[in-house]
Enzyme design. Structure first.
Site, PDB file in Angstrom:
ATOM      1  N   THR A  40      11.256 -13.732  16.256  1.00  0.00           N
ATOM      2  CA  THR A  40      11.883 -12.533  15.677  1.00  0.00           C
ATOM      3  C   THR A  40      10.904 -11.361  15.651  1.00  0.00           C
ATOM      4  O   THR A  40      11.267 -10.222  15.949  1.00  0.00           O
ATOM      5  CB  THR A  40      12.344 -12.841  14.230  1.00  0.00           C
ATOM      6  OG1 THR A  40      13.191 -13.979  14.283  1.00  0.00           O
ATOM      7  CG2 THR A  40      13.078 -11.687  13.606  1.00  0.00           C
ATOM      8  N   HIS A  43      10.600  -9.923  19.040  1.00  0.00           N
ATOM      9  CA  HIS A  43      11.761  -9.081  19.387  1.00  0.00           C
ATOM     10  C   HIS A  43      11.635  -7.703  18.735  1.00  0.00           C
ATOM     11  O   HIS A  43      11.945  -6.684  19.352  1.00  0.00           O
ATOM     12  CB  HIS A  43      13.073  -9.725  18.912  1.00  0.00           C
ATOM     13  CG  HIS A  43      13.432 -10.988  19.634  1.00  0.00           C
ATOM     14  ND1 HIS A  43      13.603 -11.038  20.988  1.00  0.00           N
ATOM     15  CD2 HIS A  43      13.638 -12.250  19.192  1.00  0.00           C
ATOM     16  CE1 HIS A  43      13.898 -12.276  21.354  1.00  0.00           C
ATOM     17  NE2 HIS A  43      13.921 -13.034  20.273  1.00  0.00           N
ATOM     18  N   HIS A  63       7.755 -12.753   8.306  1.00  0.00           N
ATOM     19  CA  HIS A  63       8.398 -13.508   7.222  1.00  0.00           C
ATOM     20  C   HIS A  63       7.785 -14.893   6.986  1.00  0.00           C
ATOM     21  O   HIS A  63       8.130 -15.546   6.025  1.00  0.00           O
ATOM     22  CB  HIS A  63       9.901 -13.638   7.478  1.00  0.00           C
ATOM     23  CG  HIS A  63      10.221 -14.268   8.796  1.00  0.00           C
ATOM     24  ND1 HIS A  63      10.310 -13.549   9.963  1.00  0.00           N
ATOM     25  CD2 HIS A  63      10.439 -15.553   9.141  1.00  0.00           C
ATOM     26  CE1 HIS A  63      10.576 -14.353  10.966  1.00  0.00           C
ATOM     27  NE2 HIS A  63      10.654 -15.587  10.496  1.00  0.00           N
ATOM     28  N   CYS A  96      28.417 -14.405  -3.851  1.00  0.00           N
ATOM     29  CA  CYS A  96      29.577 -14.789  -3.027  1.00  0.00           C
ATOM     30  C   CYS A  96      30.007 -16.221  -3.376  1.00  0.00           C
ATOM     31  O   CYS A  96      29.339 -16.934  -4.117  1.00  0.00           O
ATOM     32  CB  CYS A  96      29.237 -14.662  -1.540  1.00  0.00           C
ATOM     33  SG  CYS A  96      28.073 -15.908  -0.949  1.00  0.00           S
ATOM     34  N   CYS A  99      27.190 -18.759  -2.478  1.00  0.00           N
ATOM     35  CA  CYS A  99      26.028 -18.664  -3.378  1.00  0.00           C
ATOM     36  C   CYS A  99      26.374 -19.262  -4.739  1.00  0.00           C
ATOM     37  O   CYS A  99      25.605 -20.048  -5.301  1.00  0.00           O
ATOM     38  CB  CYS A  99      25.603 -17.210  -3.542  1.00  0.00           C
ATOM     39  SG  CYS A  99      24.625 -16.599  -2.165  1.00  0.00           S
TER      40      CYS A  99
HETATM   41 ZN    ZN Z   1      25.943 -14.946  -1.033  1.00  0.00          ZN
END
Ligand code: ZN
Ligand code: NAD
Length: 342
Positions: A40, A43, A63, A96, A99
């Site tokens: 990543t 990129h 990361h 959400c 989650c």
């Molecule tokens: Zn979520």
């Protein structure tokens, strides 16, 4: 602080002085010690079409890291200055359906550290406490720095049971290499690695591959014959993103075989769905790691003898970031580590 920054839309990264990240009441501030370079990051550095549509500069990239906590927000009780930690790079929404049900890895609103928010190629990084993982005392710091991609390898390799099974690892980049060691540790019978790069095939053998073959030079049917396999591969770990690798894997799977797909193709791939139907195959996409079951599994497997250190082939001080990125890009490397303590 010094940080490796994508300063504007276009190729390149700059080592710059930027403000230390601010922390909120639920955040943890970490002094970064070591980081790993991921595809990543390459990129984003080269500014390919994916990066151009995904990243908004300025951005601190990176990361994969390990570091020491230096400060915590007023709401944080489980983390303390001085502790050695890594971070889960997917920051999920927390609100959400998935989650709330504890399936955070399925969150559709994930923000990537070093992609959608400032990352870890810096002297300091800030993360929500729900993204921080404690290491045990005495952990190998370089291994700790690559828990994020090791997590990709573990999540993929353990997506289906491998005990006693014949496993095909398609693509021996750093993640395929680690997945090879994990499949071995988890009790696979044969772990065959398919990888065009000779340097990486040799690493695959060090990681415990039964055989590491060049897909251009050897047919997987022959390999099955050589090993005395009769029904095809039970489990495939697709870690190349390469169309022909995916097709060859499907053609060499056993009835009822299972494929976990981590590799990210750069184009649409036409597949023989007849083979999927008549061989009754399962194809499963894998993204990231499971929070935090994968992190637990990594920890206990390392404590019970999983050795992934041969995957770390290059180390550079962070000021030599250009050389580090070049080594990672060359393909003649496993994992490349940058040291931020110097
Ligand atoms: Zn979520
Ligand atoms: P990498 O690019 O270093 O490794 C891919 C390997 O596949 C290379 O060594 C390449 O030589 C090999 N390959 C190319 N053609 C092949 C073929 N025909 N047959 C077999 N192998 C072939 O990448 P990596 O860092 O090890 O990551 C593996 C893959 O997973 C990449 O596609 C990466 O983008 C993806 N990835 C996915 C996630 C996720 O969450 N799904 C996370 C990280 C990386």
């Amino acid at each position: 602080m010094l940080a490796l920054v994508k300063t504007a839309a276009g190729p390149g990264l700059e080592l710059r002085n930027v403000a230390r990240p601010q922390i909120g009441i639920n955040d943890v501030l970490v002094r970064v010690r070591r980081t790993g370079i991921c595809g990543t990051d390459l990129h984003i550095d080269s500014w390919d079409p994916w990066a151009a549509k995904t990243v908004t500069p300025p951005l601190v990239v990176g990361h994969e890291f390990v570091g020491e906590i230096v400060e915590v927000g007023s709401n944080v009780t489980d983390f303390h200055p001085g502790e050695l930690v890594s971070g889960e790079g997917h920051v999920t929404c927390g609100r959400c359906r998935h989650c709330l049900a504890g399936r955070r890895h399925l969150c559709a609103h994930t923000i990537g550290l070093g992609v959608g928010r400032d990352g870890a190629f810096a002297e300091y990084v800030s993360l929500p406490m729900s993204n921080v993982w404690h290491h045990w005392p005495g952990v190998d710091e370089e291994v700790a720095a690559i828990f994020d991609p090791l997590g990709n390898a573990v999540h993929t390799a353990l997506a289906f049971p491998v005990l006693g099974e014949d496993v095909l690892v398609s693509g021996a980049g750093p993640i395929g290499l680690m997945a090879t060691a994990v499949a071995r540790h988890a009790g696979a019978r044969y772990v065959v690695v398919s990888e065009p790069n000779d340097y990486r095939r040799r690493l695959a053998e060090q990681m415990g591959a039964t055989l590491a073959i060049d897909p251009a030079a050897r047919d997987l049917g022959d390999v099955q014959g050589e090993l005395g396999m009769v029904e095809g591969f039970d489990v495939v770990l697709e870690m190349s993103g390469n169309p022909s690798a995916l097709r060859t894997a499907i053609a060499n799977m056993a009835h009822g075989g299972r494929m976990a797909i981590l590799g990210i193709p750069t184009e649409e791939i036409a597949l023989d769905l007849n083979a999927v139907v008549f061989k009754m195959l399962t194809l499963r996409g894998i993204y990231g790691r499971e929070m935090y079951e994968t992190w637990y599994q990594m920890t206990v497997m390392l404590q019970s003898g999983l050795d992934i250190r041969p995957v770390i082939t290059h180390r550079f001080p962070f000021r030599d970031h250009e050389k580090a990125f070049e080594a990672a890009r060359s393909g003649d490397s496993g994992k490349v580590i940058m040291d931020w303590t110097a």
